[in-house]
Design a protein around this motif. Structure first.
Motif, PDB file in Angstrom:
ATOM      1  N   THR A 146    -102.454  15.198-110.927  1.00  0.00           N
ATOM      2  CA  THR A 146    -101.518  14.758-109.883  1.00  0.00           C
ATOM      3  C   THR A 146    -102.216  13.692-109.045  1.00  0.00           C
ATOM      4  O   THR A 146    -103.445  13.691-108.938  1.00  0.00           O
ATOM      5  CB  THR A 146    -101.106  15.919-108.959  1.00  0.00           C
ATOM      6  OG1 THR A 146    -102.280  16.388-108.279  1.00  0.00           O
ATOM      7  CG2 THR A 146    -100.463  17.044-109.733  1.00  0.00           C
ATOM      8  N   PRO A 147    -101.447  12.795-108.454  1.00  0.00           N
ATOM      9  CA  PRO A 147    -102.058  11.780-107.588  1.00  0.00           C
ATOM     10  C   PRO A 147    -102.879  12.426-106.464  1.00  0.00           C
ATOM     11  O   PRO A 147    -103.943  11.922-106.103  1.00  0.00           O
ATOM     12  CB  PRO A 147    -100.846  11.007-107.048  1.00  0.00           C
ATOM     13  CG  PRO A 147     -99.816  11.142-108.122  1.00  0.00           C
ATOM     14  CD  PRO A 147     -99.994  12.523-108.664  1.00  0.00           C
ATOM     15  N   ALA A 148    -102.413  13.539-105.950  1.00  0.00           N
ATOM     16  CA  ALA A 148    -103.141  14.205-104.860  1.00  0.00           C
ATOM     17  C   ALA A 148    -104.507  14.694-105.312  1.00  0.00           C
ATOM     18  O   ALA A 148    -105.474  14.659-104.553  1.00  0.00           O
ATOM     19  CB  ALA A 148    -102.305  15.370-104.332  1.00  0.00           C
ATOM     20  N   THR A 153     -95.758  10.605-115.874  1.00  0.00           N
ATOM     21  CA  THR A 153     -95.538   9.177-116.093  1.00  0.00           C
ATOM     22  C   THR A 153     -95.809   8.337-114.840  1.00  0.00           C
ATOM     23  O   THR A 153     -95.940   7.122-114.948  1.00  0.00           O
ATOM     24  CB  THR A 153     -94.093   8.910-116.561  1.00  0.00           C
ATOM     25  OG1 THR A 153     -93.191   9.490-115.613  1.00  0.00           O
ATOM     26  CG2 THR A 153     -93.843   9.511-117.924  1.00  0.00           C
ATOM     27  N   CYS A 154     -95.928   8.987-113.682  1.00  0.00           N
ATOM     28  CA  CYS A 154     -96.212   8.204-112.471  1.00  0.00           C
ATOM     29  C   CYS A 154     -97.551   7.472-112.584  1.00  0.00           C
ATOM     30  O   CYS A 154     -97.786   6.478-111.913  1.00  0.00           O
ATOM     31  CB  CYS A 154     -96.186   9.095-111.233  1.00  0.00           C
ATOM     32  SG  CYS A 154     -97.462  10.364-111.213  1.00  0.00           S
ATOM     33  N   TRP A 214    -100.675   2.894-112.933  1.00  0.00           N
ATOM     34  CA  TRP A 214    -102.006   2.825-112.308  1.00  0.00           C
ATOM     35  C   TRP A 214    -102.913   1.925-113.145  1.00  0.00           C
ATOM     36  O   TRP A 214    -102.813   1.911-114.370  1.00  0.00           O
ATOM     37  CB  TRP A 214    -102.611   4.226-112.219  1.00  0.00           C
ATOM     38  CG  TRP A 214    -101.996   5.113-111.164  1.00  0.00           C
ATOM     39  CD1 TRP A 214    -100.682   5.206-110.818  1.00  0.00           C
ATOM     40  CD2 TRP A 214    -102.697   6.031-110.331  1.00  0.00           C
ATOM     41  NE1 TRP A 214    -100.504   6.141-109.824  1.00  0.00           N
ATOM     42  CE2 TRP A 214    -101.721   6.657-109.499  1.00  0.00           C
ATOM     43  CE3 TRP A 214    -104.033   6.405-110.179  1.00  0.00           C
ATOM     44  CZ2 TRP A 214    -102.060   7.631-108.544  1.00  0.00           C
ATOM     45  CZ3 TRP A 214    -104.378   7.377-109.249  1.00  0.00           C
ATOM     46  CH2 TRP A 214    -103.393   7.973-108.418  1.00  0.00           C
ATOM     47  N   PRO A 215    -103.796   1.218-112.513  1.00  0.00           N
ATOM     48  CA  PRO A 215    -104.702   0.340-113.289  1.00  0.00           C
ATOM     49  C   PRO A 215    -105.637   1.135-114.203  1.00  0.00           C
ATOM     50  O   PRO A 215    -106.138   0.591-115.182  1.00  0.00           O
ATOM     51  CB  PRO A 215    -105.483  -0.418-112.205  1.00  0.00           C
ATOM     52  CG  PRO A 215    -105.343   0.402-110.955  1.00  0.00           C
ATOM     53  CD  PRO A 215    -104.011   1.096-111.051  1.00  0.00           C
ATOM     54  N   GLN A 216    -105.862   2.406-113.870  1.00  0.00           N
ATOM     55  CA  GLN A 216    -106.748   3.225-114.709  1.00  0.00           C
ATOM     56  C   GLN A 216    -106.108   3.615-116.051  1.00  0.00           C
ATOM     57  O   GLN A 216    -106.827   4.003-116.977  1.00  0.00           O
ATOM     58  CB  GLN A 216    -107.128   4.524-113.969  1.00  0.00           C
ATOM     59  CG  GLN A 216    -108.035   4.336-112.763  1.00  0.00           C
ATOM     60  CD  GLN A 216    -107.230   4.201-111.465  1.00  0.00           C
ATOM     61  OE1 GLN A 216    -106.038   3.855-111.485  1.00  0.00           O
ATOM     62  NE2 GLN A 216    -107.884   4.453-110.340  1.00  0.00           N
ATOM     63  N   ALA A 217    -104.796   3.557-116.110  1.00  0.00           N
ATOM     64  CA  ALA A 217    -104.085   4.041-117.317  1.00  0.00           C
ATOM     65  C   ALA A 217    -104.343   3.119-118.503  1.00  0.00           C
ATOM     66  O   ALA A 217    -103.970   1.947-118.474  1.00  0.00           O
ATOM     67  CB  ALA A 217    -102.587   4.127-117.027  1.00  0.00           C
ATOM     68  N   HIS A 218    -104.993   3.621-119.513  1.00  0.00           N
ATOM     69  CA  HIS A 218    -105.307   2.809-120.698  1.00  0.00           C
ATOM     70  C   HIS A 218    -104.876   3.486-121.987  1.00  0.00           C
ATOM     71  O   HIS A 218    -105.360   3.139-123.053  1.00  0.00           O
ATOM     72  CB  HIS A 218    -106.813   2.494-120.735  1.00  0.00           C
ATOM     73  CG  HIS A 218    -107.216   1.476-119.719  1.00  0.00           C
ATOM     74  ND1 HIS A 218    -106.853   0.154-119.807  1.00  0.00           N
ATOM     75  CD2 HIS A 218    -107.921   1.593-118.573  1.00  0.00           C
ATOM     76  CE1 HIS A 218    -107.338  -0.514-118.765  1.00  0.00           C
ATOM     77  NE2 HIS A 218    -107.981   0.341-117.989  1.00  0.00           N
ATOM     78  N   TYR A 219    -103.948   4.441-121.878  1.00  0.00           N
ATOM     79  CA  TYR A 219    -103.585   5.170-123.107  1.00  0.00           C
ATOM     80  C   TYR A 219    -102.777   4.326-124.070  1.00  0.00           C
ATOM     81  O   TYR A 219    -102.818   4.568-125.287  1.00  0.00           O
ATOM     82  CB  TYR A 219    -102.893   6.513-122.810  1.00  0.00           C
ATOM     83  CG  TYR A 219    -102.235   6.650-121.475  1.00  0.00           C
ATOM     84  CD1 TYR A 219    -102.971   7.001-120.326  1.00  0.00           C
ATOM     85  CD2 TYR A 219    -100.882   6.446-121.329  1.00  0.00           C
ATOM     86  CE1 TYR A 219    -102.350   7.126-119.087  1.00  0.00           C
ATOM     87  CE2 TYR A 219    -100.259   6.577-120.092  1.00  0.00           C
ATOM     88  CZ  TYR A 219    -100.999   6.911-118.971  1.00  0.00           C
ATOM     89  OH  TYR A 219    -100.399   7.035-117.745  1.00  0.00           O
TER      90      TYR A 219
END
Lengths: 304, 304, 304
Positions: C246-248, C271-272, C276-281
């Motif tokens: 979770t973002p939290a 999917t939120c 994010w810039p970290q998402a590289h899937y």
């Protein structure tokens, strides 16, 4: 990114250009056979449709490209719970263009929103099947040399038949077309389509058998009553044989009338008509292949 | 339009030419890899047969062509009630040549009647499988350098095994071949085949085990007993293990005997034979690919 | 004959070269699009895996080669009782290279023993999935520019998740990597893997929720809990939602952290995070295609 989700995604001018391009491809296919060399098409068929899948595959091969995909959802990651959106984002990494067939209305529009390559709607549920409409328009244009000032009858399942709805809406964009709808009372055109026709002051009438057909026709477009659209077998049995073309009941067919059918057919269009000069349903199949070629070329070209 | 529905569709001369062409293709495949460039093959498999489907696909790719089709009838328009004739007429619009596998006897001949492109019979029920016969002939010719004056034994299911019937009929066309049929009494060759052999005064005998084999063999052609051909499991169990080749019972195998099998195999041909110099069943697989290449080339060339 | 059954089949040097080649292919794909012209890949998928199959197909097409095969065992000769060994020996006659997916542990190694062409393990049961590991390594290298001195957390199903096991073992070969394992207590890493880590004095710790994560991460590798690995629905329900990002709860994600997932995903990765810039899937998906291209080229080249 330009996609092709409904026939409205192409202007009348672009549609005309596409139809002419398809006819040129059919005439001299060798001139176009390397246009999509080293390009890949994904045929993502979440419900089976062999004819449409083979047509897209043949079209891509005809442009020198390659094809990958699946034939039904049973063996896909969606069976593992993957969303359509993730599937589309994944496949966007593999190919240059996607043809999507999906049982749910609106699936293609959703896919287009998330794809990073062009998406072609190859049918979404009972909703749309716009490349069939392109095939129909191409065939009519090929043999009648116009898409306006036509008297066109639709016969069969006018309630659930999405090819009927799509083609009527496409032909409404051209001037002075007149529609005759022939169906069992339980299979009349949807109220929304009727409202559209009325709002645009388009000439149409609804009858329940071929005998009441008021005039000779430029085009007779027949469709099958599809068992899978009915809730019970009783509902289906009540209407399935309501419409059947017979040589005796065909005085509205002139030598110039086009007899069309999106296929597969049932008993509504007996094979005795196959040798009639009016029969152009296999020409529709051919037109479908070439207009899909033209569409693939268009989307690959207009997105780069 | 020339099709390939039975081995009789090719004269002895044409068959000889085809076999030599297949052997040339196997020797220098690079010389043939663009012969079918921009041409399309449809593999219409109304019943599954992975091996045959992959062989045709590999053959078409080996000629530089492309392939489309389906693997079983479950996801096709026939599930929507479409006739074989309509499917063939539709697919004729998509491709240059069709390979058809169908569970019904005579399906391929019917398809050929309505197709506007050449049709290859890739097996129609229990009836014919003529490209397997071409593979068998090519293998025999490759290693024995003749198709006549051979002593050939067939062992296994001689009643239902269509590869046996086809190959016997093909070899009857060549001079001085002698047949030995080895099977459980319930799985002997059909009376019609026996009548043909007798009518043509061809030397043959029928025995029920390897011990009674009267002579050394040029070719031993084995087949699997197929469970799916029997009405009850009891009927199948009674005969399934009647014939099994063993090293102890193999004095009729000389170093020059060809041991063949159309595959897939069951217990009748133990894997211990795989390293024997007589074992050529994987060479049959290879020959099958190349003779299908030669056949596709032949039909594409002789129809244009 | 060189095959690719486990990541250990490539030395660290060869792996590095392969990763660099994959990155070059992703940068200028047109330079590589004819490397496998006239070569054929068989995708033999004895269990369905659409994503992996399409990735291999797209990779082979990207090299100019062709593909044939099957999507599941239901329509293959194994249904007729054929052994894997015979299937492999047959298909070796049709193609230049094989990608094999099989539900049984060790199937790929067995296939390699009998194949006369290179075999790539495209997943054997719960055991290995080494081309996914190559995709993971390529992605990490692409964005972190190293495969050592990394703090890497794995979260989700660490017990059955073969992509986790394979990637941990691959990263153990590089220096100074530190592992954090985050899972429900019932889904901890296997004892054998724990023993390997301990024996090699590799720094790791096991925790049961994101709150206990001791440090910021270079890589967070998440996996889905797969229902099909559990004996009862109760067992699955007890753990399926134990881990959810979770973002939290994400203070261990720095702007430079890579957030990876082999996909398909479940609720563990909402999917939120996709924006994010970290998402590289989805970059992993792309890397998977190109490293498979590089692997196919490598095996075709090193075996001729």
């Amino acid at each position: 990114m330009q996609h092709f989700i409904t026939t409205d995604d192409l202007s009348l001018t672009a549609t005309k250009t596409l139809i002419q391009r398809a006819q040129a491809m059919a005439t001299t296919p060798a001139d176009f056979q390397s246009l999509a060399k080293h390009r890949q098409l994904a045929t993502l068929f979440f419900e089976p449709s062999t004819r449409t899948r083979l047509s897209f595959t043949s079209a891509m091969h005809g442009l020198g490209g390659t094809v990958l995909g699946f034939e039904s959802s049973s063996s896909t990651s969606t069976a593992k719970g993957e969303t359509l959106i993730d599937t589309i984002r994944v496949v966007s990494q593999y190919v240059d263009i996607i043809a999507l067939r999906h049982p749910q209305t609106g699936a293609a529009a959703l896919a287009a929103k998330y794809a990073s390559v062009p998406v072609i709607n190859a049918g979404d549920g009972c909703h749309l099947h716009p490349t069939q409409t392109l095939a129909d328009l191409t065939t009519i244009d090929q043999f009648k040399h116009r898409l306006d000032h036509l008297t066109i009858a639709f016969a069969g399942d006018l309630k659930y038949g999405r090819t009927v709805h799509s083609l009527v809406q496409a032909l409404m964009r051209y001037g002075q077309n007149r529609f005759i709808f022939i169906s069992h009372p339980a299979l009349k055109i949807p109220v929304t389509l009727r409202a559209q026709l009325t709002a645009q002051h388009i000439d149409f009438e609804e009858i329940s058998n071929f005998d009441d057909c008021p005039d000779v026709l430029d085009v007779l477009y027949m469709t099958r009553v599809q068992a899978e659209r009915f809730e019970t077998a009783t509902d289906y049995d009540a209407v399935k044989n309501a419409i059947q073309l017979t040589p005796a009941q065909s005085r509205f067919l002139t030598p110039e009338t086009l007899l069309l059918h999106p296929l597969p057919r049932g008993q509504e269009l007996p094979t005795c008509f196959d040798t009639w000069p009016q029969a152009h349903y296999f020409d529709q199949v051919k037109a479908g292949r070439f207009v899909r070629m033209a569409l693939i070329e268009y989307l690959l070209t207009h997105n780069h």
